[in-house]
Design an enzyme around this catalytic site. Structure first.
Site, PDB file in Angstrom:
ATOM      1  N   HIS A  36       0.830  -1.224   0.000  1.00  0.00           N
ATOM      2  CA  HIS A  36       0.000   0.000   0.000  1.00  0.00           C
ATOM      3  C   HIS A  36       0.858   1.267   0.000  1.00  0.00           C
ATOM      4  O   HIS A  36       0.691   2.113  -0.879  1.00  0.00           O
ATOM      5  CB  HIS A  36      -0.990  -0.015   1.162  1.00  0.00           C
ATOM      6  CG  HIS A  36      -1.645   1.300   1.391  1.00  0.00           C
ATOM      7  ND1 HIS A  36      -2.527   1.869   0.481  1.00  0.00           N
ATOM      8  CD2 HIS A  36      -1.515   2.195   2.406  1.00  0.00           C
ATOM      9  CE1 HIS A  36      -2.913   3.045   0.942  1.00  0.00           C
ATOM     10  NE2 HIS A  36      -2.315   3.263   2.097  1.00  0.00           N
ATOM     11  N   GLU A  90       0.759   5.196  12.516  1.00  0.00           N
ATOM     12  CA  GLU A  90      -0.615   4.804  12.845  1.00  0.00           C
ATOM     13  C   GLU A  90      -0.770   3.292  13.070  1.00  0.00           C
ATOM     14  O   GLU A  90      -1.541   2.876  13.929  1.00  0.00           O
ATOM     15  CB  GLU A  90      -1.538   5.252  11.705  1.00  0.00           C
ATOM     16  CG  GLU A  90      -2.988   5.153  12.038  1.00  0.00           C
ATOM     17  CD  GLU A  90      -3.870   5.814  10.989  1.00  0.00           C
ATOM     18  OE1 GLU A  90      -5.086   5.799  11.194  1.00  0.00           O
ATOM     19  OE2 GLU A  90      -3.354   6.317   9.982  1.00  0.00           O
ATOM     20  N   ASP A  91      -0.036   2.485  12.307  1.00  0.00           N
ATOM     21  CA  ASP A  91      -0.279   1.040  12.300  1.00  0.00           C
ATOM     22  C   ASP A  91       0.845   0.186  12.870  1.00  0.00           C
ATOM     23  O   ASP A  91       0.790  -1.037  12.766  1.00  0.00           O
ATOM     24  CB  ASP A  91      -0.559   0.579  10.868  1.00  0.00           C
ATOM     25  CG  ASP A  91      -1.825   1.190  10.291  1.00  0.00           C
ATOM     26  OD1 ASP A  91      -2.717   1.568  11.073  1.00  0.00           O
ATOM     27  OD2 ASP A  91      -1.924   1.292   9.066  1.00  0.00           O
ATOM     28  N   HIS A 135       3.651   6.827   5.658  1.00  0.00           N
ATOM     29  CA  HIS A 135       2.402   7.424   6.140  1.00  0.00           C
ATOM     30  C   HIS A 135       1.583   6.551   7.080  1.00  0.00           C
ATOM     31  O   HIS A 135       0.829   7.070   7.892  1.00  0.00           O
ATOM     32  CB  HIS A 135       1.538   7.924   4.969  1.00  0.00           C
ATOM     33  CG  HIS A 135       0.791   6.869   4.247  1.00  0.00           C
ATOM     34  ND1 HIS A 135       1.337   6.140   3.220  1.00  0.00           N
ATOM     35  CD2 HIS A 135      -0.466   6.422   4.414  1.00  0.00           C
ATOM     36  CE1 HIS A 135       0.432   5.283   2.770  1.00  0.00           C
ATOM     37  NE2 HIS A 135      -0.674   5.432   3.485  1.00  0.00           N
TER      38      HIS A 135
END
Length: 125
Positions: free
Chosen positions: A58, A86-87, A82
């Site tokens: 991704h 967050e992940d 990016h």
């Protein structure tokens, strides 16, 4: 745990990106971009998309879109990174320290945008 891209795969992906980036920006910070690619691959190790693909595909696709827009080196790094904050367990301070304040700010901005709900045109019809 799902594997990550191998060193050979990373080298191949990097060489492909490098060729496309150098075509429009011969002064691109390729070492920094490679570092971002390696961190994205390492940070997303074991993560897969719903399709079963490695998650790192991704951010790679996002980066390819940014390349088609002739983005600068910092933006390309942010594209690769990016979802890291967050992940994964990587913190924004690590991005600041290892990359730059600018790249960390771009990553933070994208993370905040992801949390905003945008109504679509269909919501008003």
């Amino acid at each position: 745990m799902a594997p990550q891209l191998s060193k050979q795969d990373i080298d191949s992906v990097y060489n492909d990106l490098k060729e496309k980036i150098r075509a429009y920006n011969p002064r691109a910070k390729m070492r920094l971009i490679k570092k971002a690619l390696q961190l994205a691959n390492d940070a997303h190790k074991g993560q897969t998309r719903e399709s079963g693909e490695l998650y790192v595909t991704h951010p790679l696709e996002v980066t390819k879109i940014l390349i088609s827009m002739k983005a600068d080196s910092s933006t390309l790094c942010a594209g690769l990174l990016h979802d890291v904050v967050e992940d994964t367990t990587i913190k924004i301070d690590y991005i600041k320290k290892e990359f730059s304040e600018e790249i960390a700010s771009l990553v933070e901005a994208v993370t905040k945008i992801d949390k905003i709900h945008f109504d679509s045109k269909e919501d008003y019809t």
